[in-house]
Each structure stands twice: as structure tokens, then as C-alpha cells.
Scaffold this active site. Structure first.
Site, PDB file in Angstrom:
ATOM      1  N   CYS A  15     -16.489  -0.528  -8.372  1.00  0.00           N
ATOM      2  CA  CYS A  15     -15.499  -1.165  -9.238  1.00  0.00           C
ATOM      3  C   CYS A  15     -14.937  -2.415  -8.561  1.00  0.00           C
ATOM      4  O   CYS A  15     -15.145  -2.652  -7.375  1.00  0.00           O
ATOM      5  CB  CYS A  15     -14.364  -0.192  -9.559  1.00  0.00           C
ATOM      6  SG  CYS A  15     -13.372   0.246  -8.113  1.00  0.00           S
ATOM      7  N   ASP A  50       0.863  -1.172   0.000  1.00  0.00           N
ATOM      8  CA  ASP A  50       0.000   0.000   0.000  1.00  0.00           C
ATOM      9  C   ASP A  50       0.905   1.230   0.000  1.00  0.00           C
ATOM     10  O   ASP A  50       2.065   1.161   0.437  1.00  0.00           O
ATOM     11  CB  ASP A  50      -0.878  -0.028   1.255  1.00  0.00           C
ATOM     12  CG  ASP A  50      -1.626   1.262   1.465  1.00  0.00           C
ATOM     13  OD1 ASP A  50      -2.383   1.668   0.580  1.00  0.00           O
ATOM     14  OD2 ASP A  50      -1.420   1.874   2.539  1.00  0.00           O
ATOM     15  N   ARG A  51       0.393   2.353  -0.482  1.00  0.00           N
ATOM     16  CA  ARG A  51       1.231   3.550  -0.555  1.00  0.00           C
ATOM     17  C   ARG A  51       1.101   4.433   0.687  1.00  0.00           C
ATOM     18  O   ARG A  51       1.994   4.478   1.524  1.00  0.00           O
ATOM     19  CB  ARG A  51       0.895   4.359  -1.818  1.00  0.00           C
ATOM     20  CG  ARG A  51       1.953   5.420  -2.156  1.00  0.00           C
ATOM     21  CD  ARG A  51       1.479   6.366  -3.241  1.00  0.00           C
ATOM     22  NE  ARG A  51       0.631   7.442  -2.703  1.00  0.00           N
ATOM     23  CZ  ARG A  51       0.130   8.427  -3.433  1.00  0.00           C
ATOM     24  NH1 ARG A  51       0.348   8.467  -4.741  1.00  0.00           N
ATOM     25  NH2 ARG A  51      -0.614   9.366  -2.876  1.00  0.00           N
ATOM     26  N   ASP A  52      -0.032   5.108   0.826  1.00  0.00           N
ATOM     27  CA  ASP A  52      -0.204   6.109   1.881  1.00  0.00           C
ATOM     28  C   ASP A  52      -0.410   5.443   3.241  1.00  0.00           C
ATOM     29  O   ASP A  52      -1.331   4.647   3.426  1.00  0.00           O
ATOM     30  CB  ASP A  52      -1.383   7.012   1.558  1.00  0.00           C
ATOM     31  CG  ASP A  52      -1.200   7.713   0.212  1.00  0.00           C
ATOM     32  OD1 ASP A  52      -0.106   8.225  -0.029  1.00  0.00           O
ATOM     33  OD2 ASP A  52      -2.160   7.715  -0.582  1.00  0.00           O
ATOM     34  N   CYS A  63      -6.319   2.397  -8.156  1.00  0.00           N
ATOM     35  CA  CYS A  63      -7.751   2.507  -8.389  1.00  0.00           C
ATOM     36  C   CYS A  63      -8.119   3.982  -8.403  1.00  0.00           C
ATOM     37  O   CYS A  63      -7.986   4.663  -7.379  1.00  0.00           O
ATOM     38  CB  CYS A  63      -8.543   1.778  -7.298  1.00  0.00           C
ATOM     39  SG  CYS A  63     -10.330   2.067  -7.428  1.00  0.00           S
ATOM     40  N   ASN A  69      -5.443   2.861  -3.540  1.00  0.00           N
ATOM     41  CA  ASN A  69      -6.690   3.558  -3.863  1.00  0.00           C
ATOM     42  C   ASN A  69      -6.403   5.052  -3.964  1.00  0.00           C
ATOM     43  O   ASN A  69      -5.867   5.646  -3.021  1.00  0.00           O
ATOM     44  CB  ASN A  69      -7.737   3.339  -2.769  1.00  0.00           C
ATOM     45  CG  ASN A  69      -8.220   1.906  -2.673  1.00  0.00           C
ATOM     46  OD1 ASN A  69      -8.022   1.105  -3.588  1.00  0.00           O
ATOM     47  ND2 ASN A  69      -8.855   1.577  -1.561  1.00  0.00           N
ATOM     48  N   GLN A  70      -6.763   5.666  -5.083  1.00  0.00           N
ATOM     49  CA  GLN A  70      -6.557   7.098  -5.282  1.00  0.00           C
ATOM     50  C   GLN A  70      -7.810   7.732  -5.871  1.00  0.00           C
ATOM     51  O   GLN A  70      -7.842   8.163  -7.026  1.00  0.00           O
ATOM     52  CB  GLN A  70      -5.343   7.344  -6.191  1.00  0.00           C
ATOM     53  CG  GLN A  70      -4.009   6.937  -5.605  1.00  0.00           C
ATOM     54  CD  GLN A  70      -3.615   7.784  -4.406  1.00  0.00           C
ATOM     55  OE1 GLN A  70      -3.863   8.976  -4.379  1.00  0.00           O
ATOM     56  NE2 GLN A  70      -2.991   7.164  -3.404  1.00  0.00           N
ATOM     57  N   CYS A 123     -11.634  -2.926  -8.386  1.00  0.00           N
ATOM     58  CA  CYS A 123     -10.228  -2.705  -8.057  1.00  0.00           C
ATOM     59  C   CYS A 123     -10.007  -1.926  -6.771  1.00  0.00           C
ATOM     60  O   CYS A 123      -8.906  -1.954  -6.203  1.00  0.00           O
ATOM     61  CB  CYS A 123      -9.485  -2.031  -9.214  1.00  0.00           C
ATOM     62  SG  CYS A 123     -10.193  -0.493  -9.840  1.00  0.00           S
ATOM     63  N   ARG A 124     -11.022  -1.238  -6.274  1.00  0.00           N
ATOM     64  CA  ARG A 124     -10.831  -0.484  -5.030  1.00  0.00           C
ATOM     65  C   ARG A 124     -10.697  -1.461  -3.857  1.00  0.00           C
ATOM     66  O   ARG A 124     -11.602  -2.267  -3.600  1.00  0.00           O
ATOM     67  CB  ARG A 124     -12.003   0.476  -4.795  1.00  0.00           C
ATOM     68  CG  ARG A 124     -11.847   1.299  -3.517  1.00  0.00           C
ATOM     69  CD  ARG A 124     -12.996   2.304  -3.347  1.00  0.00           C
ATOM     70  NE  ARG A 124     -12.947   2.926  -2.040  1.00  0.00           N
ATOM     71  CZ  ARG A 124     -12.198   3.986  -1.729  1.00  0.00           C
ATOM     72  NH1 ARG A 124     -11.446   4.547  -2.667  1.00  0.00           N
ATOM     73  NH2 ARG A 124     -12.186   4.490  -0.517  1.00  0.00           N
ATOM     74  N   LYS A 125      -9.560  -1.389  -3.163  1.00  0.00           N
ATOM     75  CA  LYS A 125      -9.384  -2.260  -1.999  1.00  0.00           C
ATOM     76  C   LYS A 125     -10.508  -2.019  -0.996  1.00  0.00           C
ATOM     77  O   LYS A 125     -10.879  -0.867  -0.772  1.00  0.00           O
ATOM     78  CB  LYS A 125      -8.017  -1.999  -1.350  1.00  0.00           C
ATOM     79  CG  LYS A 125      -6.834  -2.368  -2.231  1.00  0.00           C
ATOM     80  CD  LYS A 125      -5.502  -2.071  -1.563  1.00  0.00           C
ATOM     81  CE  LYS A 125      -5.251  -0.572  -1.459  1.00  0.00           C
ATOM     82  NZ  LYS A 125      -3.919  -0.253  -0.892  1.00  0.00           N
TER      83      LYS A 125
END
Length: 237
Positions: free
Chosen positions: A152, A67-69, A144, A110-111, A154-156
Site C-alpha cells: 500500500c 507516531d503512536r506506539d 494504515c 501503522n496498525q 500508506c504504511r510508513k
């Protein structure tokens, strides 16, 4: 979506069974593509470090997705400024350990600000280029861009980002680990059939930490456990 789109057919590099994709942004450092409006955005860097020799006995995983953030970098809500990117504790060490083990690293994030029009794709690319400059090469980034209400896949905690990253890397989800800071990250891993590891930060809910099947105190500890590097004397990693 504000993405400076250029429509052309392009395969996803490294994928074993990729579908034709539309290039939506080609920057100086990477190409972003999307198989369709309901699919994740995927970032492939133009250059990447050659994986090192595998650590003997390293075994699995064959790839680690972060995960990023709140996991790889500090969580800065609605950030559009690369100068505000700050690595989380031991992020550099964790990715260096993976490179030494010959295990590619990816990002799944997720973005929704992309879908809201707050974050242009060129700005998102600049954020990821800055992140790579700070923590090291990222083999693939799957994002995402959809809103929570879009439904969708793809959104975790849905598995689409994990599946997309695995497809590009040519690995199966059971050969992959997903490291994140909230339950949605582990949910995406579970639904994809991958191994999930929670690395809590101060914002992680206590209930999520208690419920996680696998946790680690920090990123370096998580990666060392995943690639089979023994804990140092005194319990340090």
C-alpha cells in the site's frame, strides 16, 4: 477487516480537497472513514479542544503529527486493551505545549493487526479514545491497516498517512512536522515533504539515531524546538 462497517457517503471534516468517503465506524467519540480498501483509515473526533492563541513568533509548523506506539504511548505489541495504554515520558507536556501554541496534533500509525483480524476497528477506536483521555485531544488519526506485504501507499515509510492527515487538517506537508521513534517515521515525513524529528526510546536502533537529521531527547524537547520556545536555563526544556 473486522470493522462493523456501515456504508454511507461522508466527507472528511476540515479537509480542503477531500474525496467522498465511506464511514466504516461511528462510535460515541469519533467517526472513522476510509476512501477505499487500499487507503488509510482516518479518525475524526466528534469534539475537540479549540486551539489557543498562537505563541508570538511561533511560526511553523502548522501541525505536528506523532507516531503512536513507542512515541506518544508505550509500545505494547498486539494490544487490544485500553487499560494498557501508558503515555511516553513528557507526552502530556508536549501536547499541552502544542495546544497553548494553537498547533493541532495528529497521529499517524501503522496498525497491521487490523488487517490480520487481531484488532477490530471498535477496539482500535477505544485505544485512541483512551490515549486522548490521557494526553489530550488529537485532531486527526490516520492509521494504515494493511499488512507489510500488501504494497500500500500508506504504511510508513510511505507518505500516505502524513498526506491524509495533512488533507484533513488543511495544511501542506512542508508546514508539518512528524515526530517518531524509528527511521520509518522519518522516511514517511521525508517522502511527504514534511520535517521529521526522531525521539529515540530504548528500542530505537543506534544506527537510526545516528542517521536522523533531527533528534530530541524527549517529546517535550522536540515540540518546544519545533514551535520556537527557547530552552530553559541550564539546557532544560
Amino acid at each position: 477487516m473486522n470493522s462493523q462497517a456501515s456504508v454511507e457517503s461522508a466527507p472528511s471534516p476540515g479537509a480542503r480537497s477531500a474525496r467522498p468517503a465511506a464511514v466504516v465506524l461511528r462510535s460515541a467519540t469519533a467517526t472513522w472513514y476510509q476512501d477505499g480498501p487500499h487507503e488509510p483509515l482516518v479518525r475524526i473526533p466528534h469534539t475537540s479542544a479549540t486551539p489557543g492563541a498562537a505563541v508570538p513568533g511561533c511560526g511553523r509548523p502548522r501541525a505536528v503529527l506523532f507516531d503512536r506506539d513507542g512515541t506518544l504511548v508505550e509500545d505494547v505489541p498486539h494490544n487490544t486493551d485500553p487499560g494498557r495504554i501508558r503515555p511516553r515520558p513528557s507526552a502530556r507536556e508536549a501536547l499541552a505545549t502544542l495546544r497553548a501554541a494553537g498547533v493541532p496534533a495528529g497521529v499517524v500509525s501503522n496498525q497491521p493487526d487490523v488487517g490480520r483480524g487481531i484488532l477490530a476497528l471498535a477496539q482500535l477506536d477505544a485505544l485512541h479514545a483512551r490515549m486522548e483521555a490521557l494526553v489530550g485531544p488529537i485532531a486527526v488519526t490516520a492509521v494504515c491497516p494493511h499488512l507489510p506485504q500488501d504494497g500500500c501507499g500508506c504504511r510508513k515509510p510511505q507518505p500516505g498517512l502524513v498526506l491524509a492527515a495533512c488533507r484533513v487538517l488543511g495544511v501542506r506537508p512542508p508546514e508539518t512536522a512528524v515526530v517518531g521513534d524509528i527511521a520509518a517515521d522519518l522516511g514517511a515525513a521525508h517522502r511527504a515533504g514534511a520535517t521529521g524529528v526522531l525521539v529515540p526510546n530504548p528500542a530505537t536502533r543506534a544506527a537510526e539515531t545516528r542517521a536522523a537529521p533531527r533528534t530530541a531527547a524527549h517529546l517535550a524537547a522536540a515540540v518546544r524546538a519545533l514551535v520556537g520556545i527557547p530552552t530553559r536555563p541550564g539546557g532544560r526544556t
